[in-house]
Design a protein around this motif. Sequence first.
Motif, short mmCIF file in Angstrom:
data_model
loop_
_atom_site.label_atom_id
_atom_site.label_comp_id
_atom_site.label_asym_id
_atom_site.label_seq_id
_atom_site.Cartn_x
_atom_site.Cartn_y
_atom_site.Cartn_z
N GLU A 67 43.58 50.11 34.44
CA GLU A 67 44.90 50.37 35.03
C GLU A 67 45.06 49.72 36.39
O GLU A 67 46.15 49.77 36.97
N GLU A 68 43.99 49.10 36.89
CA GLU A 68 44.06 48.54 38.24
C GLU A 68 43.09 47.36 38.32
O GLU A 68 42.05 47.33 37.68
N ASN A 111 49.63 47.98 44.85
CA ASN A 111 49.36 49.31 45.36
C ASN A 111 49.08 49.28 46.85
O ASN A 111 49.64 50.05 47.63
N ILE A 155 45.30 45.06 45.73
CA ILE A 155 45.01 45.96 44.62
C ILE A 155 46.29 46.11 43.82
O ILE A 155 47.33 46.53 44.35
N TRP A 156 46.23 45.75 42.53
CA TRP A 156 47.42 45.70 41.67
C TRP A 156 47.42 46.87 40.69
O TRP A 156 46.38 47.20 40.11
N ASP A 157 48.61 47.47 40.50
CA ASP A 157 48.82 48.47 39.46
C ASP A 157 49.19 47.71 38.18
O ASP A 157 50.21 47.01 38.13
N ARG A 203 39.10 47.43 37.31
CA ARG A 203 38.66 48.82 37.29
C ARG A 203 38.37 49.22 35.84
O ARG A 203 38.95 48.67 34.90
#
Length: 630
Positions: free
Chosen positions: A479-480, A501, A492-494, A475
Motif C-alpha cells: 500500500e506504500e 504521504n 513516501i507514496w500512497d 512496503r
Amino acid sequence: MSQPLRLDSVIGFGGGVDDGLIVHHQTNTIIYPLGSTIVVRDVTDLKKQEFLHGHSDKVQCLAVSKSGRYLASGQITYMGFTADIIVWDFHERKMIHRLSLHKVKVQALSFSCDEKYLASLGGADDNSLVIWDVEAGEPICGSPTHSDHTLTVKFFNTTPFKLITGGKNNLNVWDFDLRNLKIRESGVQLGQYQRIIQCIAVDDFDEYAYCGTSSGDLLQCSLPQKLFKNSGPAKFMVSQGIRTCALTPTGDIMIGGGDGSLYLLKKPELLEDKRSSKLKVIASANINGSVSSLAFAGVGDGYYTFLAGTGMCEMYVLTYYLHDGQLSQELIQSCHPYKINDVVFPAEYSAVFATCSMNDIRVWHRDQCRELLRIKVPNVECNCVAFSADGKSIISGWSDGKIRAFGPQTGKLLYTIPDAHPQGVTAITGTSDSTRVISGGGEGMVRIWLIGKVSQSMVASMKEHKSAVNCIAMRSNDEECASASSDGSCIIWDLKRFKRNTAMFASTFFKAIAYDQHESQLVTTGTDRKITYWDAYDGQAIRVIDGSLTDAMNTLDISPEGNVLVSGGSDKLVKIWGYDEGLCYYDGRGHSGAVTKVKIAPDKSNIISVGSEGAIFIWDYKDPPLFEEN
C-alpha cells in the motif's frame, strides 16, 4: 575500530590486463588480477580461491619467476603519483617488497632466469626501464627506453644480463652491466618495417624473439644478430592486431588477436638455401572479445592446452590435438566487462542471484560461482533488475526507456513496456502479489503498471521529483512505497490514492532507500556521505551517522531481522553496521572501483557486492558482536 570482512569468493577477471592470466605449474593454480585484488585460483575448482591485497588501484601487469617462488604485480595510479610494484612470496602468500619509482603506471614486468633481478617498464608518462634487486628490494640501474612509448619487456631465458623491449617503432636488446650498474641498448634492425610491438615471446635458447604487432603480423627476429628474419601470417588476417603471443611445447607459436581470433603458426624451418620458411597458420579458432592473455596450461596424451583471457572478461581453455591439427575452445569463466548496476536475489531463495550491466542481465549460481543464464539486449544498458515475488519473471529497466520481463530459467522475453520513461528506467520493483510493477525514471516520474497475462497497462504516473529516481522501496502490504531521487528528496507514496504521504529533504543526491524490519523507519544514503534514519510516518530525521569520511555512499541493505545494515560507496568499501548502535563493525576491502550495489542473501550466509570495475564479490556474512551488560 572495525574488523576486516572475510572475502569468500569473487566472480570476475581483469581481462583488460595484457598477459594478466598466468598458470602457476608448481602449485596447479591460476593467477589473475581483478581490480586492485590478485586472485589465486585452483585450476580444477573455481570455488577454491585465495586473494592478495596490497594495491591501492587497478593491477596493470603480473609476472611470475621461473621457479614460481616470486610473483610481481604493478598498478596504475593518479597523475603525478608513483605507481607501486609489489613483490610477493607466492608460496607463503605474503608481501616481500613494495617498490616505488615509476610514475602513474607500471606497464610491464619480467623476472630474470635466475630470479635475482626484476625488470620493470613505466607507462607513457614515465617510459623508463628499471632493473631491481629482488632479494634487497632496491633499484640497481635504469634508463629511459625510447622517445616513443615502450609497451613490453622480456628477460632472455639463458642469461640474466640480457633483455628485450618493444613498443611504438622500437625494438631493442639491452645488455645489463652489473659491474658498472648500467644498461645499454642496441636496436634490432627491422629494415622497412615500421611497427608497434605489443607483445614478445623469446624461445628457450634465446635464438629468436617473436614480436606481435598492432598491424596484425608476427615478426621473427634473430637475437644474436639483432636482425629481422621472417614474418607471418598472411596480410590482414588478424584485423585488429596481435595482442598476445606464446610458444607451444613443440616450438610453434600461438597468437591472439584484438578481433578475438586465435592462430597457431608453424615453427619456421631452415630451407636448403639457408632461408627460413614462412610463418604459416596450421590451426585457428575464434573467441568472444580481444585476446589479451595466453598461458600454457599443460600437455596430455596427443594434445596440449592453453588458457586464454579476453577483454570481455572471459576465460577459455584452448586444446590443440596433434593427430588431427584441430584447435578447440571451451568457456570456463565469465563476468561483466562493464560497470555492474544492480544485484538482486529471488524472494527467500539464496542459491542464485542476478546482476545487470551494459547489454545484458546475467543469472549466477552463488556457490559454484558460475553463470547460469545470459540475457542480451544489444546497444542498451540495463540500469536496474528485480525478480517478481512469485519467481516467474525477471523485471528490468533499460536506458532506452523500456521495461522488459524475461523468464528466469529460459531468458525468453515475456513482455516489453515501450516508452515506460522518456529518459530511461532507473529504478524498478514489484508488489508481493506480482500483479504490479513500480518504476522510476531519469526524468523523475514514479509509475505504477498493472501486469496482466496478455497486456500491461499504466495505472498511475506520479510526478513530484525533479531529477532521476535512483531507488524504490516497497512496503510489505503493497500500500506504500518510498522513492529516493537525485533532487535531494525522498517521497513516501500512497499506492491507493497515488498521492504523496510525506517527503524527506536533505542537501544530497539520494542514492538508496530501505524500510527497516518493522517498517516504522526508513534508512537513506547518498552523496553527502551520511546514513540517515527517518521516521516513516512523519518524515523526520531520527539519526544521522557518517557512512564514509571521504566519498559518496551509493547503496545499502538491511538484514531480514533488522539488526544489520550493509553499505557500499565510492570509497570502495563494503561495511557492516549494527542497526541499533549505528557502529561499523566490519569492512571489506577488495573493490578497485566504486561499490554500486550490495545485497544480503536471504539465508544470511553471504553478502554480494558489485562494482564499477565489473567485479562480483561474495563476502562471508557476519552479525555484529553482542555486548554483555555490566
